[in-house]
Every structure is written in structure tokens, then in C-alpha cells.
Design an enzyme around this catalytic site. Structure first.
Site, PDB file in Angstrom:
ATOM      1  N   ASP A   1      -3.560 -18.332  47.221  1.00 28.52           N
ATOM      2  CA  ASP A   1      -3.945 -19.548  46.522  1.00 28.52           C
ATOM      3  C   ASP A   1      -4.348 -20.606  47.540  1.00 28.52           C
ATOM      4  OD1 ASP A   1      -3.568 -18.646  43.903  1.00 28.52           O
ATOM      5  OD2 ASP A   1      -1.426 -19.102  43.941  1.00 28.52           O
TER       6      ASP A   1
ATOM      7  N   ARG B   1       3.776 -12.540  38.175  1.00 26.46           N
ATOM      8  CA  ARG B   1       3.198 -13.874  38.259  1.00 26.46           C
ATOM      9  C   ARG B   1       2.903 -14.448  36.871  1.00 26.46           C
ATOM     10  NH1 ARG B   1      -0.930 -15.362  42.073  1.00 26.46           N
ATOM     11  NH2 ARG B   1      -2.402 -14.625  40.535  1.00 26.46           N
TER      12      ARG B   1
ATOM     13  N   GLU C   1     -17.722 -13.615  33.211  1.00 25.66           N
ATOM     14  CA  GLU C   1     -17.247 -13.094  34.487  1.00 25.66           C
ATOM     15  C   GLU C   1     -17.011 -11.588  34.375  1.00 25.66           C
ATOM     16  OE1 GLU C   1     -13.316 -14.113  37.018  1.00 25.66           O
ATOM     17  OE2 GLU C   1     -14.572 -15.852  36.536  1.00 25.66           O
TER      18      GLU C   1
ATOM     19  N   ARG D   1     -12.318  -6.115  45.115  1.00 27.21           N
ATOM     20  CA  ARG D   1     -13.051  -6.305  43.870  1.00 27.21           C
ATOM     21  C   ARG D   1     -13.950  -7.530  44.046  1.00 27.21           C
ATOM     22  NH1 ARG D   1     -13.382  -2.324  40.398  1.00 27.21           N
ATOM     23  NH2 ARG D   1     -13.360  -3.682  38.565  1.00 27.21           N
TER      24      ARG D   1
ATOM     25  N   ARG E   1     -13.544 -12.796  31.232  1.00 25.05           N
ATOM     26  CA  ARG E   1     -13.312 -14.144  30.721  1.00 25.05           C
ATOM     27  C   ARG E   1     -14.610 -14.937  30.721  1.00 25.05           C
ATOM     28  NH1 ARG E   1      -9.817 -17.025  35.655  1.00 25.05           N
ATOM     29  NH2 ARG E   1     -11.374 -16.787  37.300  1.00 25.05           N
TER      30      ARG E   1
ATOM     31  N   ARG F   1       7.483 -17.311  28.247  1.00 23.76           N
ATOM     32  CA  ARG F   1       8.190 -18.571  28.022  1.00 23.76           C
ATOM     33  C   ARG F   1       8.657 -18.639  26.578  1.00 23.76           C
ATOM     34  NH1 ARG F   1       3.511 -22.172  30.960  1.00 23.76           N
ATOM     35  NH2 ARG F   1       3.880 -21.405  33.075  1.00 23.76           N
TER      36      ARG F   1
ATOM     37  N   TYR G   1      -4.343 -11.855  49.009  1.00 17.95           N
ATOM     38  CA  TYR G   1      -4.733 -12.837  48.005  1.00 17.95           C
ATOM     39  C   TYR G   1      -3.938 -14.112  48.257  1.00 17.95           C
ATOM     40  CZ  TYR G   1      -5.577 -15.307  43.695  1.00 17.95           C
ATOM     41  OH  TYR G   1      -5.950 -16.268  42.784  1.00 17.95           O
TER      42      TYR G   1
END
Length: 374
Positions: A344, A167, A294, A243, A273, A171, A342
């Protein structure tokens, strides 16, 4: 509808518009589930209470759907990461590569350079670590992925599937937009206001702060359950692994980090983060920032489950619960928790729309899972 998050709200709205009376129940004191947002009274900042949610999709139908209920503002998630005392862009792009190695390579040069850094002896990566070593090499892997992954999942990257890293592409241009999707944005007034509009229908009633008990199902033609699959059965077979996240909230006068998301990939930094919430609403201006550090850890009873682990043990237990669920009648398990996947937000909404469409055809004969968890 057990759960007033996206799954329950969208299915409920679809069925209400089809003429059904819909009851929505949620154990929390608010709607919108983990994408709940609220305006901080002291600072005026729109806070993503359970961590950041950025809407992105290639599904035109889903994009049109959410725009019925909210005004979406343009937003691009440009994630940064701090490593070795420097700040880099993620996903790894041409700027990241040139900065990390102190070079000025063109795309074709960078591609050849990374191929030289990569472990080409790995022909079929099976683990997260093998996937990283094969495509970016050890230096970039250790700087950006290894420590972050250990902190996020609590296990070695050697034990995680390669699919997780797929994922995060590399680039060979200067594009630092975290997502590839055609439609990206943020609801101007927050996700909770959007879900409130979805639930605003005369045939929908909402009850908050109340837990669902299985005996209550008898008073309804059908139950759509978006809570944890194992908890529906009282965790009789054992608990599925998740988690969870802890947030350390702090305020800062001014601009703390200049971006919405700053990752910390090194193991000696205990948090994964820092999110600075005013940057999720760049059309607003606020003098004071609300920030979250976090921390990820194993989910215990009573914690909010965030990320399904889905390792070998969990998949075996999941299969047992799926068998148990399929023997039920009059209940359909939906969403991230109900299917132990999971998801989105756009996928959650698409599956909710598809589930409502199946119910329109099959009624109470709708199966336990419209989308298979395994």
C-alpha cells in the site's frame, strides 16, 4: 533514483534535504508511477490513470509526511458489489448479511447464523477458499469472492493462500468503510501534484521518458532502484510473475453508479469492477463521468506489472534474484517492483523513509534490501 514514483521521490527528497545531489530517472513521460493522476480535459474529472489509489494509514509519521506536500481531503472508500442482480456492501457487514439472506438479524444473531453456515470442519484454513468457507460459508463465498478471485488472479481460490482473504474482515455492524485505518483521505489536487511537490528541491533533477541502463550506475555514489527486480538483471533467470490490468474507459452523462467502486463477483461478467472517478473527489462537481471497466490478466513482456503473484514458483525464482541482488554493490532495491511485494502507499512511503535513514548512517554500504523481500 530509478523510478519517479513514491519510493524514488521520498528517498530522493530525504537525501536532497541531507545535502546530496539526486538524479531521478523514469521511463514514463510522467512522475508518480502507478498513482499518477491527471485532470481530464474534456470532463474536468481528476482521473486515476492506472486505477484507483486511496490513501489510508495508521502511521502518524507517514500521515504527517504526505500532508507536508499536499492538502488531503476526507475520503472514505465505500465499496459496493453487484451479485445475483442486487447491490451489496463490502466488506461483508451486518447490512450485507441481512440483505443477502432476507433477514433482520441483530449482531449476535448474525454471528451465530454465520457460524451455522460456516464449514467448521476446517480448523486451520490454508487456502483462500478454505478461509472463506470457514468464516462465511459457501453461499457468501460463491456470491462475493469465488468469481472475483478467479478473474483477478487467473487461478482457483484453492491455489491462493488464506492470507489474501484475511484482509477482508466480516463486520457484525453496519460499518461499510472499507478500511480500518485512523487516517484516510485523498490529496485535493491529485497524487501527481503531491509527488511533484516532493520532488521540488534544488538538489533534485528529474529526467522522464528515459530507461535506466545498469552502466549508468557508475556515475553515482549509490543507486536506489524501484523498477522490476528481474529486469535489473535482464531477466537472466526468468521472469517473475505478475497480474496486469486493462482499462476500458467510457464516459457517462450524469452519475453512472453512485459510488467510486462497484465490484462484479460473477464469472460471466468479464471485468472485476467499474470505477467512477469523479466519486474519488466528492468535493468537486462534474456533469459527465469518466469510468473504467477493469480487466485482470497475466502480465506479458511490455505490460505494466501490477500485482506480484508470489506463488511457489515465483518465490523460488525470487529467492534466486535476491541472492543475485545481494552480491551487487552500490544499489538498493526498493518499492513494490524492486522487492516484488504488494505494498500500500503508506507502507511504500514508510519503507522509503526508513531506507533513507539507513543510507544516512551507512552511505554506499547500504544493503541491497533494507526490507527483506522474503
Amino acid at each position: 533514483m530509478v523510478g519517479a514514483g513514491l519510493s524514488g521521490a521520498v528517498i530522493g527528497r530525504q537525501l536532497a534535504e541531507a545535502g546530496h545531489d539526486v538524479s531521478v530517472i523514469d521511463a514514463r513521460p510522467h512522475i508518480a508511477g502507478n498513482c499518477h493522476t491527471e485532470r481530464d480535459e474534456a470532463t474536468g474529472v481528476m482521473v486515476h490513470v492506472y486505477g484507483p489509489h486511496i490513501f489510508h494509514t495508521d502511521d502518524t509519521g507517514v500521515w504527517d509526511y504526505v500532508n507536508r506536500f499536499a492538502h488531503f481531503m476526507p475520503f472514505r472508500n465505500r465499496v459496493k458489489t453487484t451479485s445475483q442482480g442486487k447491490v451489496f456492501s463490502l466488506p461483508i457487514n451486518l447490512h450485507t448479511i441481512n440483505q443477502f439472506y432476507g433477514r433482520t438479524m441483530r449482531p449476535c444473531e448474525a454471528r451465530s447464523f454465520l457460524e451455522g453456515e460456516a464449514d467448521t470442519s476446517i480448523s486451520d484454513p490454508q487456502s483462500f477458499e478454505e478461509q472463506a468457507l470457514r468464516f462465511v460459508g459457501r453461499d457468501l463465498y460463491e456470491a462475493f469472492f469465488e468469481g472475483y478471485t478467479v478473474k483477478q488472479w487467473g487461478i482457483s481460490p484453492k491455489e491462493l493462500p488464506a492470507s489474501i482473504l484475511k484482509r477482508l474482515p466480516v463486520r457484525f455492524n453496519y460499518d461499510d468503510n472499507y478500511f480500518f485505518h485512523r487516517y484516510q483521505g485523498m490529496p485535493k489536487d491529485g497524487y501527481t501534484a503531491m509527488v511533484e511537490q516532493i520532488l521540488d528541491h534544488p538538489k533534485i533533477t528529474v529526467t522522464l521518458g528515459e530507461r535506466f541502463e545498469r552502466r549508468e550506475a557508475a556515475g553515482h555514489d549509490h543507486v536506489f532502484y524501484s523498477g522490476p527486480l528481474d529486469e535489473y538483471f535482464g531477466c537472466e533467470l526468468g521472469r517473475l510473475g505478475y497480474r496486469t490490468l486493462d482499462f476500458e474507459r467510457f464516459e457517462y452523462e450524469g452519475d453512472y453508479q453512485g459510488c467510486a467502486v462497484m465490484n462484479y463477483g460473477e464469472r460471466d461478467v468479464p471485468y472485476t469492477r467499474i470505477t467512477e472517478h469523479k466519486h474519488f473527489s466528492p468535493w468537486e462537481e462534474h456533469e459527465t463521468s469518466v469510468c473504467y471497466r477493469e480487466f485482470s490478466r497475466a502480465c506479458e513482456p511490455g505490460d505494466i506489472p501490477y500485482y506480484p503473484i508470489r506463488q511457489i514458483r515465483e518465490k523460488a525464482l525470487l529467492a534466486d534474484y535476491v541472492d543475485r541482488a545481494r552480491s551487487e554493490r552500490g544499489v538498493t532495491f526498493v518499492g513494490r517492483l524492486g522487492t516484488y511485494r504488494y505494498l500500500d502507499m503508506d507502507v511504500t512511503i514508510r519503507e522509503a523513509l526508513d531506507t533513507a535513514a539507513v543510507f544516512a548512517q551507512q552511505g554506499p554500504a547500504t544493503p541491497a534490501f533494507v526490507t527483506a523481500p522474503l
